[in-house]
Design an enzyme around this catalytic site. Structure first.
Site, short mmCIF file in Angstrom:
data_model
loop_
_atom_site.label_atom_id
_atom_site.label_comp_id
_atom_site.label_asym_id
_atom_site.label_seq_id
_atom_site.Cartn_x
_atom_site.Cartn_y
_atom_site.Cartn_z
N GLN A 164 14.42 17.04 27.16
CA GLN A 164 14.16 18.47 27.64
C GLN A 164 13.01 18.08 28.66
O GLN A 164 12.08 17.53 28.42
CB GLN A 164 13.46 19.22 26.31
CG GLN A 164 13.25 20.69 26.88
CD GLN A 164 14.10 21.64 27.14
OE1 GLN A 164 15.63 21.61 26.82
NE2 GLN A 164 14.22 22.48 28.31
N ASP A 222 23.52 16.51 31.12
CA ASP A 222 22.89 17.35 31.95
C ASP A 222 23.35 17.50 33.44
O ASP A 222 23.28 18.22 34.25
CB ASP A 222 21.35 17.26 31.81
CG ASP A 222 20.50 18.20 31.26
OD1 ASP A 222 20.91 19.16 30.89
OD2 ASP A 222 19.44 17.85 30.74
N LYS A 272 19.44 25.09 21.99
CA LYS A 272 20.97 24.00 22.19
C LYS A 272 21.18 23.54 20.88
O LYS A 272 22.37 23.28 20.72
CB LYS A 272 20.13 22.95 23.22
CG LYS A 272 19.92 23.49 24.59
CD LYS A 272 19.03 22.22 25.50
CE LYS A 272 18.91 22.99 26.78
NZ LYS A 272 18.02 22.32 27.68
#
Ligand code: NAP
Length: 284
Positions: free
Chosen positions: A95, A118, A51
């Site tokens: 995460q 997200d 990422k």
């Protein structure tokens, strides 16, 4: 036809990169994505690294904050609150999975909706189910883009999604429904799964079991999207939930693992970060 997520992700990221150059000129800074990694799980470390690499590639400011696995829930929530209040931060991602002493739902709810790149915040989830503007979760968004790229017709087709998780199965089902597919959601208690999946024009598999879907479960000419990321117990190599070699001749289009949904998830994260930046900076 094998749909390359790697290729399409490259195109999407190139597009984000060009848009970032324009917004930098217009607003004087690039979007800033902050990724928080708790603990040292190797898979999470590799995802976070990817990422960060993509964020830098498209011209974002990218920060990775590492915290030990024994960080308390209160300390993690405090860190998120600090980032929420920091005007120079546009996207916050923690995460997952987190160590078991930390309540993931609390963490997801603490990230302000405006920085929820997200698309996991309950307000974003509600907006998706109510067909209101929202940040689409990255993996489902990537799946839809792969189908569109392969020119798979969605409207009026029978879609079967195996898996009903909050991050993949449910949202992708809703997005297919919104594109006027007739959607069946299958799960671990589904009886006669192969009978259900064989009927699918579009088969999305998000289970987490290596090579679970065999050729007898795929109808002739189906479009097959494999979300799974597993280790093949025999070779130790990365593999999907679909037995690719066995199914590829039956499917009209199919995604490989690696190189299918995975890179698309990251590309959609870059798009979401840019959109969050623009909405905040334009005061929308
Ligand atoms: P999850 O939360 O564990 O959900 C798995 C789903 O599969 C559940 O709904 C479960 O049913 C269903 N399932 C399990 N065994 C089954 C069986 N034998 N028959 C039918 N359904 C079964 O997993 P997830 O987070 O959705 O992730 C699924 C996979 O996608 C994992 O391999 C994950 O690593 C991968 N993934 C990849 C990406 C990417 O970017 N490529 C992103 C996210 C996830 P029940 O609800 O009945 O338990």
């Amino acid at each position: 036809m094998i749909i390359s997520g790697t290729e399409l992700a490259k195109e999407l990221k190139q597009n984000v990169k060009e848009r970032v150059e324009t917004v930098k000129e217009k607003y004087g800074r690039a979007p800033h994505l902050v990724v928080i990694l708790v603990g040292e799980d190797p898979a999470s470390q590799s995802y976070v690294k990817g990422k960060g690499k993509d964020a830098e590639e498209v011209g974002f400011k990218s920060t990775t904050i590492r915290r030990p696995a024994d960080i308390t829930e209160a300390e993690l929530l405090q860190l998120i609150e600090t980032l929420n209040a920091d005007d120079s931060v546009d996207g916050i991602l923690v995460q997952l999975p987190l160590p078991s002493h930390i309540d993931e739902d609390k963490v997801i709810e603490t990230i302000v909706k405006e920085k929820d790149v997200d698309g996991f915040h309950p307000a974003n989830v509600a907006a998706l189910w109510q067909k209101r503007p929202c940040t689409y979760p990255c993996t489902p968004a990537g799946i839809i883009k792969l189908l569109d790229k392969a020119k798979v017709q969605i409207e009026g087709k029978k879609a079967v999604v195996i898996g009903r998780s909050n991050i993949v199965g449910l949202p992708v089902s809703k997005m297919l429904l919104d594109r006027n597919a007739t959607v069946t959601i299958a799960h671990s208690r589904t009886k006669n799964l192969a009978e259900v999946t064989k009927e699918a024009d579009i088969l999305i598999v998000a289970i987490g079991r290596p090579k679970f879907v065999t050729a007898d479960m795929v109808g002739d000419g189906a479009a097959v999207i494999d979300v799974g990321v597993n280790r093949d117990p025999e070779t130790g190599k990365l593999c999907g939930d679909v037995d690719f070699e066995a199914c590829k001749d039956k499917a009209s289009v199919i995604t490989p693992v690696p190189g299918g949904v995975g890179p698309m998830t990251r590309a959609c994260l870059m798009e979401n970060t840019l959109e969050c930046f623009l909405r905040r900076i334009q005061g929308a």
